[in-house]
Structure formats: C-alpha cells, structure tokens
Design a protein around this motif. Structure first.
Motif, short mmCIF file in Angstrom:
data_model
loop_
_atom_site.label_atom_id
_atom_site.label_comp_id
_atom_site.label_asym_id
_atom_site.label_seq_id
_atom_site.Cartn_x
_atom_site.Cartn_y
_atom_site.Cartn_z
N LEU A 95 0.85 -1.19 0.00
CA LEU A 95 0.00 0.00 0.00
C LEU A 95 0.89 1.23 0.00
O LEU A 95 1.50 1.58 1.02
N ASP A 96 0.96 1.90 -1.14
CA ASP A 96 1.78 3.09 -1.28
C ASP A 96 0.98 4.30 -0.80
O ASP A 96 0.00 4.70 -1.42
N THR A 97 1.37 4.87 0.31
CA THR A 97 0.65 6.01 0.88
C THR A 97 1.32 7.35 0.55
O THR A 97 0.87 8.39 1.02
N SER A 98 2.38 7.31 -0.26
CA SER A 98 3.05 8.56 -0.62
C SER A 98 2.19 9.36 -1.59
O SER A 98 1.35 8.82 -2.31
N GLU A 99 2.39 10.68 -1.60
CA GLU A 99 1.65 11.57 -2.48
C GLU A 99 2.64 12.42 -3.26
O GLU A 99 3.72 12.76 -2.76
N GLN A 100 2.27 12.80 -4.49
CA GLN A 100 3.14 13.60 -5.33
C GLN A 100 2.35 14.81 -5.87
O GLN A 100 1.20 14.65 -6.31
N ALA A 101 2.96 15.99 -5.84
CA ALA A 101 2.31 17.21 -6.29
C ALA A 101 3.08 17.79 -7.48
O ALA A 101 4.29 18.03 -7.40
N HIS A 102 2.39 18.01 -8.58
CA HIS A 102 2.99 18.59 -9.77
C HIS A 102 3.03 20.11 -9.62
O HIS A 102 2.07 20.72 -9.16
N PRO A 103 4.13 20.77 -9.99
CA PRO A 103 4.25 22.22 -9.78
C PRO A 103 3.24 23.04 -10.58
O PRO A 103 2.97 24.20 -10.21
N ALA A 104 2.64 22.49 -11.62
CA ALA A 104 1.68 23.24 -12.41
C ALA A 104 0.26 23.16 -11.86
O ALA A 104 -0.65 23.80 -12.39
N LEU A 105 0.08 22.39 -10.80
CA LEU A 105 -1.25 22.19 -10.24
C LEU A 105 -1.47 23.08 -9.01
O LEU A 105 -0.51 23.55 -8.40
N ALA A 106 -2.72 23.27 -8.66
CA ALA A 106 -3.07 24.12 -7.52
C ALA A 106 -2.62 23.48 -6.22
O ALA A 106 -2.49 22.26 -6.11
N GLN A 107 -2.42 24.31 -5.21
CA GLN A 107 -2.02 23.82 -3.90
C GLN A 107 -3.09 22.88 -3.35
O GLN A 107 -4.28 23.16 -3.42
N GLY A 108 -2.65 21.77 -2.79
CA GLY A 108 -3.58 20.78 -2.25
C GLY A 108 -3.96 19.69 -3.23
O GLY A 108 -4.49 18.66 -2.83
N GLN A 109 -3.69 19.90 -4.50
CA GLN A 109 -3.95 18.87 -5.50
C GLN A 109 -2.71 17.98 -5.61
O GLN A 109 -1.60 18.47 -5.80
N ARG A 110 -2.91 16.68 -5.49
CA ARG A 110 -1.77 15.76 -5.53
C ARG A 110 -2.25 14.39 -6.00
O ARG A 110 -3.43 14.07 -5.98
N PHE A 111 -1.29 13.57 -6.40
CA PHE A 111 -1.57 12.22 -6.88
C PHE A 111 -1.52 11.26 -5.70
O PHE A 111 -0.60 11.29 -4.89
N ARG A 112 -2.55 10.39 -5.63
CA ARG A 112 -2.66 9.46 -4.51
C ARG A 112 -3.11 8.10 -5.03
O ARG A 112 -3.95 8.00 -5.92
N GLU A 113 -2.56 7.05 -4.44
CA GLU A 113 -2.90 5.67 -4.82
C GLU A 113 -4.36 5.38 -4.48
O GLU A 113 -4.83 5.68 -3.39
N LEU A 114 -5.07 4.76 -5.41
CA LEU A 114 -6.50 4.48 -5.22
C LEU A 114 -6.74 3.55 -4.04
O LEU A 114 -7.73 3.69 -3.31
N ARG A 115 -5.86 2.59 -3.81
CA ARG A 115 -6.03 1.68 -2.67
C ARG A 115 -6.05 2.43 -1.34
O ARG A 115 -6.63 1.96 -0.36
#
Length: 322
Positions: free
Chosen positions: A106-126
């Motif tokens: 279960l990957d609980t890490s999150e990644q935020a792209h610099p072109a996206l708004a603050q608080g928006q990040r990529f998260r594993e569906l599981r």
C-alpha cells in the motif's frame, strides 16, 4: 443481494457515452466544449484534493499540466451533458524521487505537480477506497483500469506488431495485421465460505502480518462461477463446498479484475492448506469476527475497508446477505 451495489466501485450510473467513441466529429466537438473536463493519472495514481474526504479533480482541457500528456485523452463518459476524459502524465519525474521509492502493498506517498493548484496531488487508489464519492470512485476505477490495459497491451497479441489506440481509447488496432483488441477484465471469484457459525479466512504470502480475508481465485476458461468457487476453495484450503450463490460484484482495477462475491456452504471443515497458494487458513466464528472488526484481536486483522471481502464479511455478521 438487495444491497449489492453499495459495495465500493459498485457504480454511480455514469453515462459512458459509448456512442461518441467512434463518432469522430462528435468526439472532436466534445473535446472542444468549454465544459469538458479530464481526470489525471500519474503512474496509476489519481489526482485528488481534500483532506478528510477526497475529491477527484476534474481539470479543464486547456490546463497547462496537460502539456505533459503524451497520448490522446480517453473518453470516460458524460457528466451534466459534458464529456469527461482521462489523461496520463506518467513520464513526469517529481523532483527528488528516485526509482524504487514507490510501490509496496500500500503506497501512501503523495506527489504534487508544480503546475497544479495547492492541495492537488496524486494518490494511490487503494489508499482512499472508502473516501471517494460513488461517482468519483467509478471514474477513478475506470480510468485506472483502462490506462493499465493500454500499458500492458501495446503490442498485437496475434502478430506482435505495435498496436494503436482507437475509439477514444476503448480499442487498439494492429496496423500490421488489422487485428482489433478491446479492454479485458479478468473474472475472479471471492468467497464467503461458511460452516454453521464459522467462516473460512485465509492469508496470502506477503500480506501484512495478521491480515486475513476471504479466499479468492481466477475463473478458468469454460468454468462457471459456482464451479470456480468450489475448485478454488478445495485447491487452496482442502475444504469441500456444496451450494453456492452469487451475492455482489466489484470492479477491482488492481490491475483489471471483476470480483464475483459468492456465498458457499462448506460440506467439510478439515483444512489442508496448499503452501503454494496460502500462508495460512482458519475457521473464525461470528463472535471472533465481531471482535476482529471491533479491533479487539491482535492475531487477526480485518479485511481492508472498501474491498468486497470486507463488505461480504460485515454483511454476514449483520445477517444481510439476502
């Protein structure tokens, strides 16, 4: 089962707009509609926002981050009269992230792209199975599954030549031999096996310590669901099963399965574990399982919330299988 569609990913009534997929002028118009939106993936993770509950982010088709998307958008369906797509930016490399840092059970890490708004990040569906709305869960599972299919089916299964995406992402065609390939879903049976006041639980190799769940296995070619239930339980745990009935289904995009939840009545109770299939299996009484769900046991952890196994076990305890 009257509450079958309440399972996670059980469906939200999404209009999948299948008639647009092969209609090139209509699809082009849908893409250019100012109301059109896209969900975004990165290495199988979904772009979300929110803290307590999560919302799947819907970006306008002109968002700057989409310049990193190398492939054409995939049509997921239609919301409030406008098309909704999915796009992928998996080749983006977050600063400081090294290969091998992601993954695990279960990957609980999150990644935020610099072109996206603050608080928006990529998260594993599981990691957010029960924290999405019904619609967001259906869109997320669909997007993850269809991109997973494209990632593993880039070459023609008939001749081996590269294939190309068509029909808004819902087909691949081989330019060499002309073969048409469509997204595949693997049927899997997952079984609530009972013997009187007990249910059969097992644990697979590599699971977190103490985690137990319902037994499950792939349906073989030419095999009915009921027969698959009996075969899998006998192979994995040595328990014979009599009557079997279907309860509920769940799309499971890890990577591309459709889980058929069934109830089977055991006609034997001696367990003989196949060590190549399971690490352990045991009978658990209703009272013991109640303690497990209440967090009162340290030797058994409950099936993960959001998984159909959790749904089946919880409703068996509540006597709501009808």
């Amino acid at each position: 089962m009257k509450i079958a569609e309440q399972v996670t990913f059980g469906g939200s009534g999404l209009d999948r707009a299948a008639e647009l997929r092969s209609n090139i002028p209509a699809l082009a118009a849908a893409l250019q509609d100012d109301r059109a939106r896209t969900v975004l993936l990165w290495r199988g993770k979904l772009l979300i926002e929110g803290e307590t509950g999560f919302d799947l982010v819907r970006l306008p088709m002109t968002h700057p981050v989409l310049r990193d998307a190398r492939d054409a958008p995939i049509l997921l369906g239609r919301e409030q009269g406008a098309a909704i797509f999915a796009q992928d930016i998996s080749h983006w490399q977050p600063e400081g992230l090294e290969d091998g840092q992601l993954g695990g059970f279960l990957d609980t890490s999150e990644q935020a792209h610099p072109a996206l708004a603050q608080g928006q990040r990529f998260r594993e569906l599981r990691a957010m199975l029960t924290r999405l709305s019904l619609r967001d869960a259906e869109l997320a599972a669909t997007a993850k599954a269809i991109f997973g299919w494209h990632a593993s089916h880039g070459f023609c299964a008939r001749c081996g030549a590269p294939s190309q995406s068509h029909n808004a992402g819902w087909e691949r065609i081989c330019a060499e031999c002309g073969a048409h390939h469509f997204p595949r879903t693997d049927p899997v049976v997952i079984m609530l096996i009972t013997h009187g006041n007990r249910t059969l639980l097992g644990r697979s190799h590599g699971w977190p310590e103490g985690m137990y769940s319902c037994l499950a296995g792939f349906v073989e070619p030419g095999e009915p669901i009921e027969a698959a239930v009996r075969r899998e339980v006998l192979e994995e745990a040595g328990v014979r099963v009599g009557p079997v009935r279907y309860l509920a289904s769940q799309p499971w995009a890890f990577p591309a399965s459709l889980m058929f939840g069934c109830h089977g009545e055991a006609i034997s109770d001696e367990i003989t574990v196949d060590p190549s299939e399971l690490d352990d299996a045991r009978w658990v009484t209703r009272e013991e399982l109640t303690d497990v769900f209440a967090g009162l046991r340290t030797d058994i952890l409950p099936a993960r919330k959001g998984a159909i196994a959790h749904f089946l076990l919880r409703n068996w305890l509540a006597d709501r299988l009808d």
